[in-house]
Scaffold this active site. Structure first.
Site, PDB file in Angstrom:
ATOM      1  N   ASP A  62       8.833 -12.944  -8.882  1.00  0.00           N
ATOM      2  CA  ASP A  62       8.505 -11.553  -9.636  1.00  0.00           C
ATOM      3  C   ASP A  62       8.701 -11.703 -11.092  1.00  0.00           C
ATOM      4  O   ASP A  62       8.722 -13.027 -11.552  1.00  0.00           O
ATOM      5  CB  ASP A  62       9.505 -10.497  -9.359  1.00  0.00           C
ATOM      6  CG  ASP A  62       8.829  -9.326  -8.964  1.00  0.00           C
ATOM      7  OD1 ASP A  62       8.571  -8.750 -10.134  1.00  0.00           O
ATOM      8  OD2 ASP A  62       8.803  -8.730  -7.956  1.00  0.00           O
ATOM      9  N   HIS A  84      -1.632  -3.271  -2.811  1.00  0.00           N
ATOM     10  CA  HIS A  84      -1.958  -2.019  -2.787  1.00  0.00           C
ATOM     11  C   HIS A  84      -1.648  -1.426  -4.299  1.00  0.00           C
ATOM     12  O   HIS A  84      -2.100  -0.253  -4.414  1.00  0.00           O
ATOM     13  CB  HIS A  84      -1.365  -1.124  -1.896  1.00  0.00           C
ATOM     14  CG  HIS A  84       0.040  -0.859  -1.929  1.00  0.00           C
ATOM     15  ND1 HIS A  84       0.572   0.154  -1.406  1.00  0.00           N
ATOM     16  CD2 HIS A  84       0.922  -1.612  -2.753  1.00  0.00           C
ATOM     17  CE1 HIS A  84       1.899   0.079  -1.603  1.00  0.00           C
ATOM     18  NE2 HIS A  84       2.191  -0.922  -2.540  1.00  0.00           N
ATOM     19  N   GLU A 131       0.734  -5.275   4.501  1.00  0.00           N
ATOM     20  CA  GLU A 131       0.175  -3.890   3.989  1.00  0.00           C
ATOM     21  C   GLU A 131      -0.276  -3.057   5.100  1.00  0.00           C
ATOM     22  O   GLU A 131      -0.664  -3.388   5.978  1.00  0.00           O
ATOM     23  CB  GLU A 131      -1.006  -4.327   3.047  1.00  0.00           C
ATOM     24  CG  GLU A 131      -0.736  -4.991   1.714  1.00  0.00           C
ATOM     25  CD  GLU A 131      -0.532  -4.397   0.525  1.00  0.00           C
ATOM     26  OE1 GLU A 131      -0.550  -3.266   0.772  1.00  0.00           O
ATOM     27  OE2 GLU A 131      -0.360  -4.766  -0.564  1.00  0.00           O
ATOM     28  N   GLU A 183      -4.494   2.244  -0.751  1.00  0.00           N
ATOM     29  CA  GLU A 183      -4.384   1.800   0.787  1.00  0.00           C
ATOM     30  C   GLU A 183      -5.769   1.464   1.014  1.00  0.00           C
ATOM     31  O   GLU A 183      -6.687   2.000   0.656  1.00  0.00           O
ATOM     32  CB  GLU A 183      -3.825   2.747   1.585  1.00  0.00           C
ATOM     33  CG  GLU A 183      -2.185   3.197   1.161  1.00  0.00           C
ATOM     34  CD  GLU A 183      -1.315   2.043   0.872  1.00  0.00           C
ATOM     35  OE1 GLU A 183      -1.058   1.278   1.898  1.00  0.00           O
ATOM     36  OE2 GLU A 183      -0.513   1.868  -0.188  1.00  0.00           O
TER      37      GLU A 183
END
Ligand SMILES: C[S@@+](CC[C@H](N)C(=O)[O-])C[C@H]1O[C@@H](n2cnc3c(N)ncnc32)[C@H](O)[C@@H]1O
Length: 435
Positions: free
Chosen positions: A277, A320, A349, A376
């Site tokens: 990350d 998303h 997802e 989405e």
């Protein structure tokens, strides 16, 4: 600036419409269905309980007058947000939880917290037991947990302005769907060119966001559970057993909640579990006994993926956050690092149905639109993005049930060279075999 179109007020709608119950005729049937549904609760079935919640909401909607619904939206809901956020900030929820399940006087709470007693108001989420005296409820107790209270600053303080100013953004953009990550409703509302993640970091709300990421998933079946995805068959079988091999890279993996959960379910998988990350996120992972199986790594997913040939690259609620052009770059970086015939891309997802979408997913779609110019996606969207634009092939979509993210399994490559692979329809899904 003009509205999209000017429409005259329809003469058929009068104030009586706004002050009469919305749908009294539906009430008896809704009550009957609710009463019948209560029997299912004994089975402990979560879907039956969720169906009852939906019916109970329909009942409230049918009983309420439109005026009451409007007051709820315009007065009560913003007031609830304000009360919860202030309770977070001044420590009210933690203090009440610490005091336990007993009546607590506003005066004493205010004194202990050093706040004006007038600022402590209940809004129905505490149990009123006397004048200026309340007991906690399970909701207020839950608000003492960072994974529960983090969503309010992360999504209301940070995200709220993008919702309530969306109409202004849309008006000034000629009512076009936002698809530019550099021109989001959030940027417009906060008058910034920082994206959500950088803005949250700069305003001190990143920890709240990370906590919310750990919280929203609670109470759901994770994909690594055997009744969801047969991990042994899909990933462990055939994985490189050498100690230096990398089993899974969680790209944009936040504090590593998913890999920790994966490790709890599958403690003996061969190889490393790497959580990647932004530096400010992985830098806040405090090494502990619980997370020692994870290797944190700072990595910007728009840049070259440094881990080559892992068994699995995993993206949970990452794509998303991005419109297609940016999502394509993220997947492209992973694809370039995959070992053909060995590495898999796992995308966790929502696969939003064309009709009858679950309310949480529809709401999240608007969160993505307003905060990140993103969305989405339906199955068609996933195919267009990852197969069409990126050239990977869907092997299978493992469905988690209504409102739960699916696990989409992809293999490399789909059309690097048509001679290199054969596409078989096996057991109702696409299986790619490399020859
Ligand atoms: C919606 S969160 C999902 C987090 C995690 N996968 C989960 O499901 O809990 C998106 C994550 O992407 C990370 N992120 C945003 N921009 C990034 C970048 N350029 N490179 C790497 N990570 C990034 C954020 O810090 C955040 O942790």
């Amino acid at each position: 600036m003009a509205k999209a179109i000017e429409i005259e007020e329809p003469v058929t709608v009068t104030v009586a419409t706004a002050t009469s119950p919305s749908n009294l005729a539906a009430v008896p049937q809704l009550i009957k269905e609710l009463a019948e549904g209560v029997g299912c609760l004994e089975s402990g079935c979560n879907e039956a309980r969720q169906a009852l919640v939906t019916q109970a909401r329909s009942l409230v909607q049918a009983l309420e007058t439109p005026r009451e619904t409007m007051i709820k939206h315009c007065w009560a809901q913003p007031a609830v947000f304000a009360a919860i956020l202030c309770g977070n900030e001044c420590g009210l929820w933690k203090l009440m939880a610490k005091n336990g399940d007993k009546p607590q006087k506003v005066k004493e709470l205010a004194c202990a917290l050093g706040v004006d007693p007038v600022l402590l108001s209940a809004m129905g989420y505490l149990l009123e037991v006397g004048e200026d005296e309340y007991k906690p409820t399970s909701f207020s107790l839950s608000l003492s947990l960072p994974i529960m209270n983090g969503g309010y600053p992360a999504l209301i303080t940070m995200g709220g302005p993008s919702f309530i100013n969306l109409h202004e953004y849309e008006r000034s953009r000629n009512w076009k769907n936002p698809t530019d990550a550099k021109d989001s409703p959030l940027m417009h509302a906060h008058k910034t060119d920082l994206n959500y993640f950088d803005l949250a970091a700069s305003r001190g709300y990143l920890e709240d966001f990370n906590n919310h990421m750990g919280g929203y998933r609670q109470g759901r079946l994770p994909w690594m559970a055997p009744e969801f995805v047969p991990v042994q068959e899909v990933l462990i079988k055939g994985a490189d057993q050498s100690p230096d091999a990398v089993f899974m890279v969680d790209v944009g993996g936040c504090l590593g909640h998913d890999l920790l959960e994966f490790h709890r379910y599958h403690p003996t998988v061969p190889g490393k579990l790497i959580v990647q990350d932004l530096p400010q996120v992985v830098g806040s992972i405090i090494p502990s006994e619980e997370n020692k199986a994870l290797t944190p790594m700072a990595h910007n997913f728009f840049e070259e993926q440094p881990i080559k040939g892992a068994r699995a690259y995993y993206l949970h609620s990452v794509l998303h956050d991005w419109p297609d052009d940016r999502a394509e770059v993220i997947v492209g970086r992973i694809k370039a690092a995959m070992r053909p015939g060995y590495s898999k891309l796992l995308i966790n997802e929502n696969v939003i149905p064309r009709t009858d979408a679950y309310w949480e997913t529809s709401a999240l779609d608007l969160v993505m639109l307003s905060q990140l110019s993103a969305q989405e996606r339906t199955e068609r969207d996933w195919r267009d993005l990852v197969e069409g634009r990126c050239g990977l092939a869907i092997v299978k979509i493992w469905s988690g049930g209504r409102g739960v993210e699916s696990l989409i399994e992809y293999l490399f490559p789909i059309r690097a060279n048509p001679v290199d692979y054969k596409l078989f329809q096996i057991a109702g899904y696409n299986q790619i075999l490399l020859t």
